[in-house]
Design an enzyme around this catalytic site. Structure first.
Site, PDB file in Angstrom:
ATOM      1  N   GLY A  61      -5.416 -48.825 -10.542  1.00  0.00           N
ATOM      2  CA  GLY A  61      -4.727 -47.722 -11.205  1.00  0.00           C
ATOM      3  C   GLY A  61      -3.214 -47.828 -11.089  1.00  0.00           C
ATOM      4  O   GLY A  61      -2.685 -48.212 -10.036  1.00  0.00           O
ATOM      5  N   ALA A  62      -2.518 -47.467 -12.158  1.00  0.00           N
ATOM      6  CA  ALA A  62      -1.055 -47.556 -12.177  1.00  0.00           C
ATOM      7  C   ALA A  62      -0.423 -46.683 -11.108  1.00  0.00           C
ATOM      8  O   ALA A  62       0.600 -47.039 -10.512  1.00  0.00           O
ATOM      9  CB  ALA A  62      -0.537 -47.157 -13.556  1.00  0.00           C
ATOM     10  N   ASP A  63      -1.011 -45.520 -10.847  1.00  0.00           N
ATOM     11  CA  ASP A  63      -0.474 -44.637  -9.815  1.00  0.00           C
ATOM     12  C   ASP A  63      -0.589 -45.265  -8.438  1.00  0.00           C
ATOM     13  O   ASP A  63       0.312 -45.146  -7.595  1.00  0.00           O
ATOM     14  CB  ASP A  63      -1.183 -43.280  -9.855  1.00  0.00           C
ATOM     15  CG  ASP A  63      -2.701 -43.391  -9.769  1.00  0.00           C
ATOM     16  OD1 ASP A  63      -3.255 -44.461 -10.096  1.00  0.00           O
ATOM     17  OD2 ASP A  63      -3.341 -42.392  -9.394  1.00  0.00           O
ATOM     18  N   ARG A  64      -1.688 -45.990  -8.199  1.00  0.00           N
ATOM     19  CA  ARG A  64      -1.883 -46.645  -6.899  1.00  0.00           C
ATOM     20  C   ARG A  64      -0.863 -47.762  -6.694  1.00  0.00           C
ATOM     21  O   ARG A  64      -0.357 -47.964  -5.589  1.00  0.00           O
ATOM     22  CB  ARG A  64      -3.312 -47.194  -6.800  1.00  0.00           C
ATOM     23  CG  ARG A  64      -4.389 -46.119  -6.819  1.00  0.00           C
ATOM     24  CD  ARG A  64      -5.785 -46.718  -6.830  1.00  0.00           C
ATOM     25  NE  ARG A  64      -6.059 -47.441  -5.596  1.00  0.00           N
ATOM     26  CZ  ARG A  64      -7.083 -48.287  -5.449  1.00  0.00           C
ATOM     27  NH1 ARG A  64      -7.890 -48.533  -6.481  1.00  0.00           N
ATOM     28  NH2 ARG A  64      -7.279 -48.897  -4.299  1.00  0.00           N
ATOM     29  N   THR A  86      -6.684 -35.521  -6.739  1.00  0.00           N
ATOM     30  CA  THR A  86      -8.035 -35.335  -7.262  1.00  0.00           C
ATOM     31  C   THR A  86      -9.008 -36.260  -6.533  1.00  0.00           C
ATOM     32  O   THR A  86     -10.144 -35.897  -6.232  1.00  0.00           O
ATOM     33  CB  THR A  86      -8.070 -35.633  -8.775  1.00  0.00           C
ATOM     34  OG1 THR A  86      -7.098 -34.810  -9.421  1.00  0.00           O
ATOM     35  CG2 THR A  86      -9.445 -35.343  -9.348  1.00  0.00           C
ATOM     36  N   THR A 138     -20.188 -17.853   5.860  1.00  0.00           N
ATOM     37  CA  THR A 138     -20.339 -18.949   4.899  1.00  0.00           C
ATOM     38  C   THR A 138     -18.980 -19.525   4.531  1.00  0.00           C
ATOM     39  O   THR A 138     -18.786 -20.738   4.457  1.00  0.00           O
ATOM     40  CB  THR A 138     -21.069 -18.467   3.634  1.00  0.00           C
ATOM     41  OG1 THR A 138     -22.365 -17.996   3.995  1.00  0.00           O
ATOM     42  CG2 THR A 138     -21.204 -19.601   2.619  1.00  0.00           C
TER      43      THR A 138
END
Length: 209
Positions: A61-64, A86, A138
């Protein structure tokens, strides 16, 4: 000054890190019109300054790519870069400054939403550091499971990475939930803001000189 019309600032250039190919062409068109020249696009053919140890670099990925470029410039190597968005991604940079590979897992908010979606009685929780692991409601139980579970997963995966490398590294975290997780983590050394943008600026400079 009064009576002076400010000049319109026109960007000299631009760079795109896109993980959504269907809209990349629209961004290229818009930025070409705005800057008067085509933007750089992070991907095959762009000089990164890092040897990419991936079986198929086009899958990365380009972001990585931008994150690891920025992180190595700031912190050197060896290094594990964790980005909490995300997805939770791990980028491993070895002691030679090369990208060794990485890990991709569901992100903190993704896990919380999917858990609430899967079971009708489980609420969507506020993501904050729980005061205890054993929940008395919960909501408390879900908060402990999601947040402390993410911390345990991160620390556990970092331990696996170190074992596989044969040595320990500095660990930095970026992204929306980085500061929250660092408070609870035993492995994250530092957090950094705007890491992707910083990496993109470095990539732009390296490819326009």
């Amino acid at each position: 000054n009064k009576g002076v019309t400010p000049q319109k600032l026109i960007p000299k250039g631009s760079i795109i890190a896109s993980v959504a190919p269907p809209i990349t062409s629209a961004w290229i068109s818009a930025l070409t019109q705005a800057c008067g020249r085509k933007p750089l696009v992070v991907g095959p053919g762009l000089k990164t300054g890092i040897k990419l140890g991936y079986s198929d670099p086009s899958e990365l990925g380009a972001d990585r790519i931008a994150e690891m470029v920025g992180a190595r410039d700031l912190f050197g190597s060896p290094l594990v870069v964790i980005n909490l968005e995300t997805t939770t991604t791990f980028e491993v940079i070895n002691k030679h400054g090369e990208f060794e590979g990485g890990i991709i897992a569901p992100g903190l908010e993704t896990s919380a939403k999917e858990l609430a979606h899967a079971a009708a009685k489980i609420p969507v929780i506020e993501l904050k550091a729980p005061t205890k692991a054993i929940g008395k409601s919960t909501r408390e139980a879900v908060q402990a499971g999601v947040v402390l579970g993410e911390v345990a997963r991160i620390d556990g995966l970092v331990a696996y990475i170190w074992r596989e490398l044969g040595y320990q590294t500095k660990v930095v975290a970026a992204g929306a939930d980085a500061k929250l997780i660092k408070v609870l983590s035993n492995t994250i050394d530092e957090t950094v803001e705007n890491l992707t943008l910083y990496g993109l600026k470095l990539l732009y400079d390296r490819n326009t000189k």
